[in-house]
Design a protein around this motif. Structure first.
Motif, PDB file in Angstrom:
ATOM      1  N   VAL A  45      10.350  29.772  11.205  1.00  0.00           N
ATOM      2  CA  VAL A  45       9.674  29.711  12.498  1.00  0.00           C
ATOM      3  C   VAL A  45       8.476  28.777  12.386  1.00  0.00           C
ATOM      4  N   PRO A  46       8.012  28.227  13.506  1.00  0.00           N
ATOM      5  CA  PRO A  46       6.844  27.319  13.446  1.00  0.00           C
ATOM      6  C   PRO A  46       5.562  28.069  13.115  1.00  0.00           C
ATOM      7  N   ASP A  47       4.614  27.336  12.597  1.00  0.00           N
ATOM      8  CA  ASP A  47       3.287  27.878  12.344  1.00  0.00           C
ATOM      9  C   ASP A  47       2.643  28.267  13.678  1.00  0.00           C
ATOM     10  N   GLY A  48       2.121  29.493  13.752  1.00  0.00           N
ATOM     11  CA  GLY A  48       1.515  29.972  14.990  1.00  0.00           C
ATOM     12  C   GLY A  48       2.422  30.849  15.821  1.00  0.00           C
ATOM     13  N   THR A  49       3.545  31.301  15.249  1.00  0.00           N
ATOM     14  CA  THR A  49       4.473  32.158  15.983  1.00  0.00           C
ATOM     15  C   THR A  49       3.959  33.594  16.015  1.00  0.00           C
ATOM     16  N   VAL A  50       3.991  34.192  17.184  1.00  0.00           N
ATOM     17  CA  VAL A  50       3.590  35.585  17.367  1.00  0.00           C
ATOM     18  C   VAL A  50       4.849  36.405  17.627  1.00  0.00           C
ATOM     19  N   VAL A  51       4.980  37.538  16.925  1.00  0.00           N
ATOM     20  CA  VAL A  51       6.133  38.424  17.077  1.00  0.00           C
ATOM     21  C   VAL A  51       5.701  39.628  17.904  1.00  0.00           C
ATOM     22  N   LEU A  52       6.439  39.896  18.977  1.00  0.00           N
ATOM     23  CA  LEU A  52       6.131  41.019  19.860  1.00  0.00           C
ATOM     24  C   LEU A  52       7.373  41.872  20.051  1.00  0.00           C
ATOM     25  N   ASP A  53       7.157  43.133  20.458  1.00  0.00           N
ATOM     26  CA  ASP A  53       8.294  43.967  20.823  1.00  0.00           C
ATOM     27  C   ASP A  53       8.587  43.793  22.308  1.00  0.00           C
ATOM     28  N   ARG A  54       9.568  44.535  22.807  1.00  0.00           N
ATOM     29  CA  ARG A  54       9.972  44.367  24.206  1.00  0.00           C
ATOM     30  C   ARG A  54       8.878  44.783  25.172  1.00  0.00           C
ATOM     31  N   GLN A  55       7.959  45.647  24.734  1.00  0.00           N
ATOM     32  CA  GLN A  55       6.866  46.101  25.583  1.00  0.00           C
ATOM     33  C   GLN A  55       5.658  45.173  25.526  1.00  0.00           C
ATOM     34  N   GLY A  56       5.714  44.116  24.720  1.00  0.00           N
ATOM     35  CA  GLY A  56       4.622  43.165  24.637  1.00  0.00           C
ATOM     36  C   GLY A  56       3.599  43.482  23.564  1.00  0.00           C
ATOM     37  N   ARG A  57       3.822  44.498  22.739  1.00  0.00           N
ATOM     38  CA  ARG A  57       2.892  44.816  21.654  1.00  0.00           C
ATOM     39  C   ARG A  57       3.088  43.838  20.501  1.00  0.00           C
ATOM     40  N   VAL A  58       1.976  43.355  19.956  1.00  0.00           N
ATOM     41  CA  VAL A  58       2.033  42.372  18.873  1.00  0.00           C
ATOM     42  C   VAL A  58       2.428  43.069  17.571  1.00  0.00           C
ATOM     43  N   LEU A  59       3.483  42.578  16.945  1.00  0.00           N
ATOM     44  CA  LEU A  59       3.935  43.110  15.665  1.00  0.00           C
ATOM     45  C   LEU A  59       3.422  42.278  14.493  1.00  0.00           C
ATOM     46  N   ALA A  60       3.323  40.979  14.680  1.00  0.00           N
ATOM     47  CA  ALA A  60       2.858  40.102  13.599  1.00  0.00           C
ATOM     48  C   ALA A  60       2.398  38.790  14.207  1.00  0.00           C
ATOM     49  N   ASP A  61       1.416  38.183  13.552  1.00  0.00           N
ATOM     50  CA  ASP A  61       0.897  36.870  13.939  1.00  0.00           C
ATOM     51  C   ASP A  61       1.062  35.962  12.725  1.00  0.00           C
ATOM     52  N   LEU A  62       2.036  35.073  12.776  1.00  0.00           N
ATOM     53  CA  LEU A  62       2.425  34.292  11.609  1.00  0.00           C
ATOM     54  C   LEU A  62       1.711  32.942  11.622  1.00  0.00           C
ATOM     55  N   LEU A  87       9.657  36.175  20.301  1.00  0.00           N
ATOM     56  CA  LEU A  87       8.900  35.193  19.550  1.00  0.00           C
ATOM     57  C   LEU A  87       8.187  34.267  20.530  1.00  0.00           C
ATOM     58  N   GLU A  88       6.874  34.143  20.357  1.00  0.00           N
ATOM     59  CA  GLU A  88       6.079  33.233  21.168  1.00  0.00           C
ATOM     60  C   GLU A  88       5.360  32.258  20.253  1.00  0.00           C
ATOM     61  N   LEU A  89       5.447  30.996  20.582  1.00  0.00           N
ATOM     62  CA  LEU A  89       4.783  29.963  19.793  1.00  0.00           C
ATOM     63  C   LEU A  89       3.449  29.606  20.432  1.00  0.00           C
ATOM     64  N   LYS A  90       2.382  29.751  19.653  1.00  0.00           N
ATOM     65  CA  LYS A  90       1.047  29.326  20.076  1.00  0.00           C
ATOM     66  C   LYS A  90       0.615  28.205  19.148  1.00  0.00           C
ATOM     67  N   THR A  91       0.492  27.017  19.711  1.00  0.00           N
ATOM     68  CA  THR A  91       0.210  25.834  18.895  1.00  0.00           C
ATOM     69  C   THR A  91      -1.064  26.030  18.069  1.00  0.00           C
ATOM     70  N   VAL A  92      -0.975  25.701  16.802  1.00  0.00           N
ATOM     71  CA  VAL A  92      -2.127  25.780  15.908  1.00  0.00           C
ATOM     72  C   VAL A  92      -2.801  24.409  15.896  1.00  0.00           C
ATOM     73  N   ALA A  93      -3.837  24.234  16.701  1.00  0.00           N
ATOM     74  CA  ALA A  93      -4.562  22.965  16.795  1.00  0.00           C
ATOM     75  C   ALA A  93      -6.048  23.255  16.859  1.00  0.00           C
ATOM     76  N   ASP A  94      -6.856  22.278  16.451  1.00  0.00           N
ATOM     77  CA  ASP A  94      -8.310  22.428  16.496  1.00  0.00           C
ATOM     78  C   ASP A  94      -8.880  22.086  17.867  1.00  0.00           C
ATOM     79  N   VAL A  95      -8.279  21.131  18.540  1.00  0.00           N
ATOM     80  CA  VAL A  95      -8.803  20.637  19.823  1.00  0.00           C
ATOM     81  C   VAL A  95      -7.685  20.677  20.845  1.00  0.00           C
ATOM     82  N   ALA A  96      -8.008  21.107  22.074  1.00  0.00           N
ATOM     83  CA  ALA A  96      -7.039  21.109  23.174  1.00  0.00           C
ATOM     84  C   ALA A  96      -7.550  20.225  24.299  1.00  0.00           C
ATOM     85  N   LEU A  97      -6.693  19.330  24.757  1.00  0.00           N
ATOM     86  CA  LEU A  97      -6.996  18.503  25.918  1.00  0.00           C
ATOM     87  C   LEU A  97      -6.436  19.177  27.158  1.00  0.00           C
TER      88      LEU A  97
END
Length: 477
Positions: free
Chosen positions: A91-108, A154-164
């Motif tokens: 999986v990409p860096d910054g992937t968040v794992v959630l269950d069906r109810q939206g609870r966070v299981l892991a932040d990779l 699985l939700e991908l949250k980009t791992v970046a220092d700056v956002a435009l």
């Protein structure tokens, strides 16, 4: 065709454990070989592993069902079954794992970070492992446990220092293309960028990543346009840069109102209040753009923003912007807590925790607990000896005593497990502890301890004398 996917629903199933083998060693001149059934193999896990070479969840969008390999059953001759291979899902860096109810299981976050999404089932014990002084030749083996399964998001949250951030066609893609080596799609119409773009910028001794977040318009936080799909990519950024178009063709828009609209959407999304903001007044290469930048710059400075006039086309003001961003990134990195060494947390079980619970429900009694439920899954109910062994284990654990304490009477309905995989039976309490009452189950008198040598000689001589007497008493026709 979809080329970038940052949210998928994944159906994972670990491998089942292999069944144990019930076997008795048979070999010429070795009639008392004893049990030799091997254990079943463990089922494979489903593991998510961060891989820097993976940038999208596209593979799981096209193939959302993933299953690991089952363990192999045991065999005779003390041969254990092969363990099932783990299924590794990059999986990409910054992937968040959630269950069906939206609870966070892991932040990779970080290359090599691993999360076990589904645990493989244990292999069942063969009858060789179940043999004991009281049960010398068990005629049964334990079944392998089913592997864990379920649905995860699985939700991908980009791992970046700056956002435009900014309105469509504000020039974000153009800026990231000249600040870094990224080559996003650039065109003269809105919503050209349909996926977040990521680039690497070097400013002096500082190297940082910069992301272009597309699709932000009024109402994005409520799902209008594409903004809600990509706002999650802003969460991990340390610095936000408002890219304002000073040469906008729409008469009803102006840079200050654009800034207020984007800030309103960021506030509605939440969690970004403490991020430092900079403003880049873009397209000053256009004469009207330069004039408008000079007009609104004092207002932006009065609001506390650090303002830079830039042009991606003429490449002016870019060095000052990149070094200012490097300073903010360095400050943010220094403020982060130092990474702690790995700690092992031990949570011992309470001394009064029996490991199971017995509750009286409507017309029956329910037994819940890790051990009783696992033992039920491992039992072959077509084998009476295996069922008796289950009764022994439950009795030793104290289930019968707890049922009696809860008010259960002989013949009452008892349910072990949850509603999906429960086992129901009519309770008949044993007179004594199961192991004591049923302890001789599976015994074979031929497998007792060998006799002393002197006793064996006496028995052999007695057999020879008996054969001689029978021969002498034989009368031919």
């Amino acid at each position: 065709m979809t080329t970038f996917v940052d949210r998928v629903e994944l159906h994972v199933a670990a491998g089942n454990g292999g069944h144990g083998c019930a076997s008795v060693h048979r070999e010429k001149f070795k009639p008392l070989g004893g049990p030799d059934g091997g254990n079943g193999g463990r089922g494979g896990d489903v593991r998510l592993v961060v891989d820097q070479s993976v940038t999208t969840l596209l593979d799981y969008h096209h193939g959302p069902h993933r299953r690991a390999v089952n363990g192999r059953p045991g065999e005779g001759g003390h041969r254990a079954g092969k363990d099932g291979a783990d299924l590794v899902l990059p999986v990409p860096d910054g992937t968040v794992v959630l269950d069906r109810q939206g609870r966070v299981l892991a932040d990779l976050v970080g290359h090599g970070t691993t999360y076990v999404a589904a645990q493989g089932g244990r292999g069942g014990l063969g009858n060789a492992a179940l043999a004991s002084p009281r049960r010398k030749a068990p005629g049964f083996a334990l079944l392998g446990e089913p592997g864990g399964s379920g649905d995860i998001v699985l939700e991908l949250k980009t791992v970046a220092d700056v956002a435009l951030v900014g309105f469509p066609s504000a020039g974000k893609s153009s800026l990231i293309s000249v600040l870094s080596a990224a080559r996003p799609k650039i065109a003269d119409y809105p919503f050209t960028t349909l996926v977040p773009n990521l680039g690497v910028v070097t400013a002096g001794a500082t190297v940082y990543t910069i992301a272009d977040v597309p699709g932000l318009i009024p109402g994005a936080s409520q799902g209008r346009g594409l903004g809600l799909e990509f706002l999650r990519h802003v969460e991990r950024c340390s610095v936000l840069v408002h890219v304002l178009d000073t040469a906008a063709l729409e008469s009803e828009r102006d840079p200050l109102s654009d800034l207020d609209a984007i800030e309103a959407e960021l506030a509605a999304y939440g969690g970004l209040e403490n991020r430092p903001r900079l403003v880049a007044l873009n397209k000053i290469d256009v004469p009207d753009g330069k004039d408008l930048a000079d007009i609104i710059r004092p207002d932006l400075a009065a609001r506390g923003y650090q303002v830079f006039e830039v042009s991606a086309v003429a490449r002016t003001g870019l060095k000052e912007l990149s070094f200012a961003l490097a300073e903010h990134v360095a400050v943010a990195r220094a403020a982060r807590p130092a990474q702690e060494s790995t700690r092992i947390v031990i949570r011992p079980r309470a001394v009064d925790d029996a490991g199971f619970t017995v509750t009286a429900e409507d017309g029956f009694y329910r037994v819940l607990g890790e051990k009783p439920e696992r033992w039920v899954r491992q039992t072959d109910f077509s084998n009476d000896e295996a069922v008796g062994y289950l009764a022994d284990r439950l009795s030793r654990l104290g289930v019968e005593e707890e049922l009696t304490r809860a008010g259960a009477r002989p013949g009452d309905e008892v349910v072990i497990g949850g509603s999906d995989d429960a086992v129901v039976f009519d309770w008949e309490p044993t007179v004594a502890a199961g192991a004591a009452m049923l302890g001789r189950r599976g015994e074979d008198h031929r497998l007792n301890a060998p006799r002393p040598a002197a006793q064996r000689r006496r028995d052999r001589d007695a057999e020879r004398d008996e054969a001689q007497r029978e021969y002498e008493a034989f009368e031919p026709f």
